[in-house]
Design an enzyme around this catalytic site. Sequence first.
Site, short mmCIF file in Angstrom:
data_model
loop_
_atom_site.label_atom_id
_atom_site.label_comp_id
_atom_site.label_asym_id
_atom_site.label_seq_id
_atom_site.Cartn_x
_atom_site.Cartn_y
_atom_site.Cartn_z
N SER A 226 -14.86 10.27 -16.25
CA SER A 226 -14.09 9.09 -15.84
C SER A 226 -13.93 8.96 -14.34
CB SER A 226 -12.71 9.12 -16.50
OG SER A 226 -12.81 8.79 -17.87
N SER B 280 -6.82 5.29 -17.19
CA SER B 280 -8.23 5.64 -17.40
C SER B 280 -8.81 4.95 -18.62
CB SER B 280 -8.40 7.16 -17.52
OG SER B 280 -9.76 7.52 -17.32
N LYS C 271 -14.91 5.64 -13.00
CA LYS C 271 -14.03 4.49 -12.90
C LYS C 271 -13.56 4.24 -11.47
CE LYS C 271 -12.82 5.19 -17.69
NZ LYS C 271 -12.09 6.08 -18.57
#
Length: 391
Positions: free
Chosen positions: A64, A129, A67
């Site tokens: 993640s 997230s 992101k």
Amino acid sequence: MNITTFAKRLLLPALLILAPASQAAEQAIPAPPELAAKAYVLMDAASGNVLVANNGDERLPPASLTKLMTAYIATLEIRKGQIGENDLAPVSEHAWRTGGAASGGSTMFLPLNSQVKVDDLLHGIIIQSGNDASIVIGEHIAGSEDAFADMMNETAEKLGMKNSHFMNATGLPHAEHYSTAHDMARLARAIIYEDPAHYAIYSQKEFLWNNIKQPNRNLLLWRDKTVDGLKTGHTDEAGYCLVASAVRDNMRLIAVVFGTSSEQARAAETQKLLTYGFRFFETRTFYQKGAELAQAPVWKGVDRQVKAGLAEDLTMSMAKGQLKNLTASMALNPQLVAPIKQGDVIGKVEVKLGDQVVKSADLIALQPVDEGGLFRRLWDSIRLFFYSLFN
């Protein structure tokens, strides 16, 4: 800063006093901590200098941390006016199935076929997230997640992220989806400095949306009051990853760890890097971008001189006690011929520690110089001919 002089070179304004040569080797610092992580980097944010690195350019799954790029592009599009924070983005079936509640991954819990404000999506990406939020924002910006991935790769190239390649907006595993600790530090630096207003989101500890409150997974936000971002990541393939930034005594550091064993471990290992950096390094900006450092002679121009300066701040990060040992010098092109455009490279600054060049930067023209009249050009052609003969 004391000055080293040499032929055809001009002196920079003095900012530091040169310490005795015997002090050049003082302030020895201990070796950096060895972290229980696959790769890590500690970067000084102001200068971009890497202070500590281990496997920093090894291509690894970023989970993640991806992101960060998704959010960066979203804020970039907002600043460009391409999208608005109050725009409503639809939640597609792809976003809902791949990143929604039924997916088992990090989610903002967006209902299928609902419409969500871009600002809420941005908070859902950064704080919660949310995989669903990441796909929705990508589809809203580019039309599809695949097209958004192309934008991610174009943006990575512009930022100098040479060892990164993105296949999706979320960081879900894919054989061709990878990044590095060094590249993520570069991205974090861009996020911090290019858009401070949106960067403030990264320090928020929780986000409530649709009556669902989720905490920020960056444990350092609770443990260290100097930490104000950025983002965690985890998949079975990537392990536990973290990009964090902190400010102490006007010095900002960025720490990146890939592949630790647990949520607690990634926080603890990142804290080790930050503690080491703040204890043993210091940062100083010696010359600011746009400041006049000298005036260079110009041939065949309306003006006889052009102001010289830097396109970017000249900032250095070194072991504590060494900054005072630096010397700086400047070389200007002695045969600058008009016309000269603002931003043209007209020389170079070199900063040395002893005989080693530790930093160099281009000197640029701070204003344009137009071509002079016929007489000025003819006269300077004659002068330039004889100047070339004797220099």
